[in-house]
Design a protein around this motif. Structure first.
Motif, PDB file in Angstrom:
ATOM      1  N   LYS A 183      -6.028   6.145   2.157  1.00  0.00           N
ATOM      2  CA  LYS A 183      -6.956   5.522   1.212  1.00  0.00           C
ATOM      3  C   LYS A 183      -7.337   6.460   0.078  1.00  0.00           C
ATOM      4  CE  LYS A 183      -9.687   2.255  -0.235  1.00  0.00           C
ATOM      5  NZ  LYS A 183      -9.137   1.006  -0.794  1.00  0.00           N
ATOM      6  N   VAL A 184      -7.538   7.739   0.398  1.00  0.00           N
ATOM      7  CA  VAL A 184      -7.976   8.700  -0.610  1.00  0.00           C
ATOM      8  C   VAL A 184      -6.951   8.849  -1.728  1.00  0.00           C
ATOM      9  CG1 VAL A 184      -6.974  10.704   0.577  1.00  0.00           C
ATOM     10  CG2 VAL A 184      -8.959  11.014  -0.929  1.00  0.00           C
ATOM     11  N   LEU A 185      -5.671   8.583  -1.444  1.00  0.00           N
ATOM     12  CA  LEU A 185      -4.627   8.751  -2.442  1.00  0.00           C
ATOM     13  C   LEU A 185      -4.794   7.776  -3.606  1.00  0.00           C
ATOM     14  CD1 LEU A 185      -1.535   9.133  -0.075  1.00  0.00           C
ATOM     15  CD2 LEU A 185      -2.951  10.930  -1.039  1.00  0.00           C
ATOM     16  N   GLU A 186      -5.305   6.593  -3.321  1.00  0.00           N
ATOM     17  CA  GLU A 186      -5.420   5.570  -4.363  1.00  0.00           C
ATOM     18  C   GLU A 186      -6.381   5.996  -5.477  1.00  0.00           C
ATOM     19  OE1 GLU A 186      -6.052   1.597  -2.944  1.00  0.00           O
ATOM     20  OE2 GLU A 186      -4.724   1.885  -1.222  1.00  0.00           O
ATOM     21  N   SER A 187      -7.382   6.766  -5.140  1.00  0.00           N
ATOM     22  CA  SER A 187      -8.360   7.188  -6.147  1.00  0.00           C
ATOM     23  C   SER A 187      -7.761   8.105  -7.194  1.00  0.00           C
ATOM     24  CB  SER A 187      -9.558   7.877  -5.467  1.00  0.00           C
ATOM     25  OG  SER A 187      -9.123   9.067  -4.811  1.00  0.00           O
ATOM     26  N   SER A 188      -6.612   8.713  -6.873  1.00  0.00           N
ATOM     27  CA  SER A 188      -5.942   9.616  -7.823  1.00  0.00           C
ATOM     28  C   SER A 188      -4.760   8.964  -8.521  1.00  0.00           C
ATOM     29  CB  SER A 188      -5.473  10.877  -7.091  1.00  0.00           C
ATOM     30  OG  SER A 188      -6.551  11.574  -6.520  1.00  0.00           O
ATOM     31  N   CYS A 189      -4.517   7.688  -8.230  1.00  0.00           N
ATOM     32  CA  CYS A 189      -3.413   6.978  -8.893  1.00  0.00           C
ATOM     33  C   CYS A 189      -3.690   6.908 -10.387  1.00  0.00           C
ATOM     34  CB  CYS A 189      -3.266   5.574  -8.308  1.00  0.00           C
ATOM     35  SG  CYS A 189      -1.964   4.586  -9.086  1.00  0.00           S
ATOM     36  N   ILE A 190      -2.677   7.138 -11.202  1.00  0.00           N
ATOM     37  CA  ILE A 190      -2.882   7.180 -12.654  1.00  0.00           C
ATOM     38  C   ILE A 190      -2.970   5.790 -13.265  1.00  0.00           C
ATOM     39  CG2 ILE A 190      -1.766   9.422 -12.863  1.00  0.00           C
ATOM     40  CD1 ILE A 190       0.669   7.997 -14.027  1.00  0.00           C
ATOM     41  N   ARG A 191      -2.659   4.759 -12.490  1.00  0.00           N
ATOM     42  CA  ARG A 191      -2.792   3.406 -13.001  1.00  0.00           C
ATOM     43  C   ARG A 191      -4.261   3.018 -13.023  1.00  0.00           C
ATOM     44  NH1 ARG A 191       2.279  -0.284 -12.820  1.00  0.00           N
ATOM     45  NH2 ARG A 191       0.939  -1.008 -14.506  1.00  0.00           N
ATOM     46  N   ILE A 208      -1.634   1.889  -2.107  1.00  0.00           N
ATOM     47  CA  ILE A 208      -0.897   2.841  -1.279  1.00  0.00           C
ATOM     48  C   ILE A 208      -1.238   2.657   0.198  1.00  0.00           C
ATOM     49  CG2 ILE A 208      -0.476   5.288  -0.813  1.00  0.00           C
ATOM     50  CD1 ILE A 208      -1.198   5.812  -3.786  1.00  0.00           C
ATOM     51  N   GLU A 209      -2.538   2.519   0.488  1.00  0.00           N
ATOM     52  CA  GLU A 209      -2.951   2.391   1.884  1.00  0.00           C
ATOM     53  C   GLU A 209      -2.358   1.131   2.513  1.00  0.00           C
ATOM     54  OE1 GLU A 209      -6.994   2.833   4.496  1.00  0.00           O
ATOM     55  OE2 GLU A 209      -7.087   1.539   2.722  1.00  0.00           O
ATOM     56  N   ARG A 210      -2.372   0.033   1.785  1.00  0.00           N
ATOM     57  CA  ARG A 210      -1.860  -1.227   2.333  1.00  0.00           C
ATOM     58  C   ARG A 210      -0.368  -1.127   2.634  1.00  0.00           C
ATOM     59  NH1 ARG A 210      -2.687  -7.293  -0.338  1.00  0.00           N
ATOM     60  NH2 ARG A 210      -1.618  -8.440   1.325  1.00  0.00           N
ATOM     61  N   VAL A 211       0.382  -0.523   1.712  1.00  0.00           N
ATOM     62  CA  VAL A 211       1.828  -0.375   1.924  1.00  0.00           C
ATOM     63  C   VAL A 211       2.089   0.527   3.126  1.00  0.00           C
ATOM     64  CG1 VAL A 211       3.985   0.491   0.936  1.00  0.00           C
ATOM     65  CG2 VAL A 211       2.385  -0.791  -0.504  1.00  0.00           C
ATOM     66  N   CYS A 212       1.384   1.653   3.201  1.00  0.00           N
ATOM     67  CA  CYS A 212       1.589   2.596   4.302  1.00  0.00           C
ATOM     68  C   CYS A 212       1.163   1.994   5.640  1.00  0.00           C
ATOM     69  CB  CYS A 212       0.834   3.896   4.039  1.00  0.00           C
ATOM     70  SG  CYS A 212       1.516   4.867   2.667  1.00  0.00           S
ATOM     71  N   PHE A 213       0.079   1.219   5.640  1.00  0.00           N
ATOM     72  CA  PHE A 213      -0.359   0.554   6.872  1.00  0.00           C
ATOM     73  C   PHE A 213       0.730  -0.399   7.362  1.00  0.00           C
ATOM     74  CE2 PHE A 213      -2.387  -2.975   9.130  1.00  0.00           C
ATOM     75  CZ  PHE A 213      -3.111  -2.294  10.103  1.00  0.00           C
ATOM     76  N   ALA A 265       4.250  -2.252  -3.934  1.00  0.00           N
ATOM     77  CA  ALA A 265       4.966  -0.975  -4.076  1.00  0.00           C
ATOM     78  C   ALA A 265       5.659  -0.883  -5.425  1.00  0.00           C
ATOM     79  CB  ALA A 265       5.990  -0.836  -2.952  1.00  0.00           C
ATOM     80  N   ARG A 266       6.121  -2.014  -5.933  1.00  0.00           N
ATOM     81  CA  ARG A 266       6.849  -2.049  -7.200  1.00  0.00           C
ATOM     82  C   ARG A 266       5.969  -1.638  -8.381  1.00  0.00           C
ATOM     83  NH1 ARG A 266       7.974  -5.920 -11.154  1.00  0.00           N
ATOM     84  NH2 ARG A 266      10.096  -5.811 -12.025  1.00  0.00           N
ATOM     85  N   ARG A 267       4.651  -1.677  -8.207  1.00  0.00           N
ATOM     86  CA  ARG A 267       3.743  -1.282  -9.289  1.00  0.00           C
ATOM     87  C   ARG A 267       3.685   0.228  -9.467  1.00  0.00           C
ATOM     88  NH1 ARG A 267      -1.220  -1.878  -8.769  1.00  0.00           N
ATOM     89  NH2 ARG A 267      -1.624  -2.058 -11.014  1.00  0.00           N
ATOM     90  N   CYS A 268       4.209   0.973  -8.503  1.00  0.00           N
ATOM     91  CA  CYS A 268       4.228   2.435  -8.622  1.00  0.00           C
ATOM     92  C   CYS A 268       5.082   2.839  -9.821  1.00  0.00           C
ATOM     93  CB  CYS A 268       4.786   3.054  -7.336  1.00  0.00           C
ATOM     94  SG  CYS A 268       4.868   4.863  -7.361  1.00  0.00           S
ATOM     95  N   LEU A 269       4.684   3.891 -10.485  1.00  0.00           N
ATOM     96  CA  LEU A 269       5.420   4.350 -11.668  1.00  0.00           C
ATOM     97  C   LEU A 269       6.517   5.346 -11.331  1.00  0.00           C
ATOM     98  CD1 LEU A 269       2.466   4.762 -14.196  1.00  0.00           C
ATOM     99  CD2 LEU A 269       3.951   2.787 -13.807  1.00  0.00           C
ATOM    100  N   TYR A 270       6.685   5.659 -10.037  1.00  0.00           N
ATOM    101  CA  TYR A 270       7.709   6.609  -9.597  1.00  0.00           C
ATOM    102  C   TYR A 270       7.594   7.931 -10.368  1.00  0.00           C
ATOM    103  CZ  TYR A 270       9.504   1.958  -8.414  1.00  0.00           C
ATOM    104  OH  TYR A 270       9.600   0.661  -7.982  1.00  0.00           O
ATOM    105  N   CYS A 271       6.354   8.407 -10.498  1.00  0.00           N
ATOM    106  CA  CYS A 271       6.076   9.626 -11.284  1.00  0.00           C
ATOM    107  C   CYS A 271       6.877  10.817 -10.758  1.00  0.00           C
ATOM    108  CB  CYS A 271       4.599   9.985 -11.198  1.00  0.00           C
ATOM    109  SG  CYS A 271       3.474   8.608 -11.452  1.00  0.00           S
TER     110      CYS A 271
END
Length: 607
Positions: free
Chosen positions: A582-590, A596-601, A535-541
């Motif tokens: 899962k679909v959200l990860e494909s749009s991650c800017i990193r 995302i899916e793993r954290v939410c699961f 989760a810490r890898r998120c850029l908090y966009c």
């Protein structure tokens, strides 16, 4: 929406008040314009680097002294790791580097070569101030503002050291210069103390009330200076965690545009998006100018009160420069906080406080780099500029500040990886601090203490906290104002206030530097540590592409998981009502997407 208490403003003071009230079981909501909570004590990310927005050196965490933050977290029963700086900070005064040691005697030895003719006076002054501080502040801990002090408790404290208390109170309407003049005669030493008061509360010794400066000159040495392990994200995030774990609500990206009133009470607030929120009590943590010049209807106040508010003198506008630089640009002798003095005889734009938290916290940026934040006054007029001239002036200001930094770190300009600037306009846009005055109204004689905004107002259910109130600027002082506001609400509701109790368990863990990445979440289970690191890898966009077209606040969820606020993160996730992530990860800017899916699961698996 109806609440017991609405807190307007999600800075440090508002979060402190809200967390205490939520802890007491009240239905609390915090409304804030920003995407993430924290205000001037917030943080933001750029790639793999965390920048503190403003506050980057914090006091009030020590076992001794005016330790309002320690008191707060012990009351909340919320664990937090805090890095203790070995040196408080240093000041480059002319050609001399003055190091501020925790030990006052060692600090005096540092000053003697600078003022050899004042050696005995320095010892006498600091001895007297330390004795006064010990009698008034240390031996009788009280975490409230002067306007909220219980008279019986104050008289009891005064009984133990009446002479010290009388002396302390005699400083109320005297300047720090008047106090210093009783000890010193060398004009240069007054310039030195000018720099201390301008750093602490943005005033000169001629402006500063002696009752405040007498405490400030000693408090930092007794209490020490600190940095939240992992950045200030963890300080404000922990407060948000307490609020949400106790059923409170964070309403971000929502600006309060007016209060609604009825027969001497505040009935609620109107938001910019048209929503209306109501509550029995309101705590306001913004500026005095916005309160009387914008939020309160003119018919609900008096012209005299509005004029008083308008005439509160602001601190000077500020600019903040944020840099990520190659590690080799910063020499090994650098400490986490250094103050660069441009002109020892007067305040000018070359007077800059430089925070390099990566000296002690190795987790906030790449190992081969340093985070640098430089903040100082700006005397330019930024308001009338159109877009292109504004951008040009920003570039000029960035170059000016880098030139100032190069006097201390000659190669820094050649090693910049990332740079951005917060102008007074930026500061006002993100924190609603009028004109970019980061410290609110000046804590100066005639504009000080009881002549400022009080915790209680002329409205029976409106309370205030923050930099515009009696104690003024600084992280321990605004936290204290938040504690006082929460206690005022509790007393009005006939609920138990939070008071000092030496039997309380300690929840603040002090860590010696350096704080390294292997220590991040080290006490978690292997699974939870993996989730928090992901989760810490998120850029908090602010405008995340990953959750466009959904109601899911991915940055808000990841930020909460990072600081350990799993309950708040799960509530945030559940409110979106999604089945797949899962679909959200494909749009991650990193380039390598956040999991995302793993954290939410993991959050879904929590009971």
């Amino acid at each position: 929406m109806d609440f017991d208490v609405l807190v307007v403003g999600g800075g440090l003071s508002g979060l402190s008040a809200a967390s205490l009230l939520a802890k007491r079981g009240l239905k609390v909501a915090v409304v804030d314009k920003a995407t993430h909570p924290g205000g001037s004590c917030g943080a933001f990310r750029r790639e793999d680097t965390l920048f503190d927005q403003g506050s980057s050196m914090l006091f009030g965490w020590g076992e001794k002294g005016f330790n309002a933050h320690r008191f707060l977290f012990n009351c909340l029963e919320e664990p937090i790791d805090i890095i203790q700086h070995e040196l408080l900070y240093c000041i480059h005064f002319g050609d001399t580097k003055v190091r501020f040691f925790p030990n006052i005697e060692q600090f005096i030895e540092e000053l003697v070569p600078l003022f050899p003719d004042e050696e005995q006076n320095l010892r006498r002054f600091y001895h007297d101030m330390e004795k006064l501080y010990t009698h008034v502040m240390v031996e009788n801990p009280s975490y409230t503002t002067p306007d909220e002090v219980d008279r019986k408790a104050a008289l009891e404290s005064m009984r133990h050291h009446p002479i010290s208390y009388i002396r302390f109170l005699s400083y109320l309407n005297k300047s720090a210069r008047t106090l210093l003049s009783k000890y010193f005669s060398n004009p240069k030493i007054f310039n030195f103390f000018d720099k201390l008061t301008s750093t602490y509360c943005y005033t000169t010794v001629a402006e500063s009330p002696a009752i405040l400066s007498s405490v400030m000159f000693v408090d930092n040495h007794v209490g020490g200076s600190y940095y939240p392990a992992g950045s200030t994200l963890f300080l404000t995030g922990k407060l948000e965690k307490v609020i949400e774990e106790h059923g409170g609500t964070m309403i971000n990206k929502s600006e309060v545009v007016s209060f609604t009133t009825n027969q001497g009470t505040i009935t609620g607030v109107n938001l910019a998006d048209g929503r209306k929120l109501t509550a029995d009590q309101i705590i306001y943590s913004g500026t005095v100018w916005n309160l009387y010049g914008k939020l309160l209807p003119a018919e609900a106040t008096t012209e005299k009160r509005r004029t008083w508010a308008e005439k509160q003198v602001p601190t000077y506008p500020s600019v903040a420069l944020y840099l990520l630089v190659d590690k080799e640009a910063i020499d090994e002798g650098t400490i986490a906080v250094e103050m660069l003095i441009g002109n020892i005889d007067a305040l000018d734009e070359a007077e800059v406080t430089v925070y390099i938290p990566s000296v002690d916290d190795k987790t906030i940026c790449p190992e081969d780099a340093h985070v640098v934040m430089a903040i100082g006054p700006s005397f330019a007029d930024w308001s009338p500029l159109d877009e292109d001239p504004y951008k040009q002036r920003k570039e000029e200001e960035i170059n000016r500040l880098i030139t100032v930094l190069e006097k201390r770190w000659p190669e820094i300009g050649n090693h910049v990886r990332h740079v951005e600037l917060a102008t007074p306009k930026t500061i006002e846009r993100y924190t609603l601090k009028n004109g970019g005055a980061v410290a609110g109204p000046k804590q100066m004689l005639g504009n000080h203490m009881f002549k400022r905004l009080h915790i209680r107002t002329e409205f029976s259910n409106l309370f205030c906290c923050g930099e515009s109130t009696v104690m003024g600027t600084g992280t321990p002082t605004v936290t204290t104002s938040g504690i006082a506001a929460a206690n005022a609400v509790l007393k009005q509701r006939s609920l138990e206030p939070f008071i000092y109790d030496n039997r309380r368990k300690a929840y603040v863990r002090l860590i010696d530097p350096p704080f390294t990445k292997d220590l991040l979440f080290a006490e978690d289970s292997p699974e939870l540590r993996t989730i928090r690191l992901a989760a810490r890898r998120c850029l908090y966009c602010e405008h995340p592409s990953c959750c466009e077209g959904t109601d899911l606040d991915v940055p808000g969820i990841m930020r909460r998981v990072t600081v350990g606020n799993l309950k708040g993160a799960k509530r945030k996730m559940a409110s979106a009502g999604m089945d797949s992530y899962k679909v959200l990860e494909s749009s991650c800017i990193r380039e390598e997407a956040v999991e995302i899916e793993r954290v939410c699961f993991h959050l879904n698996s929590l009971t």
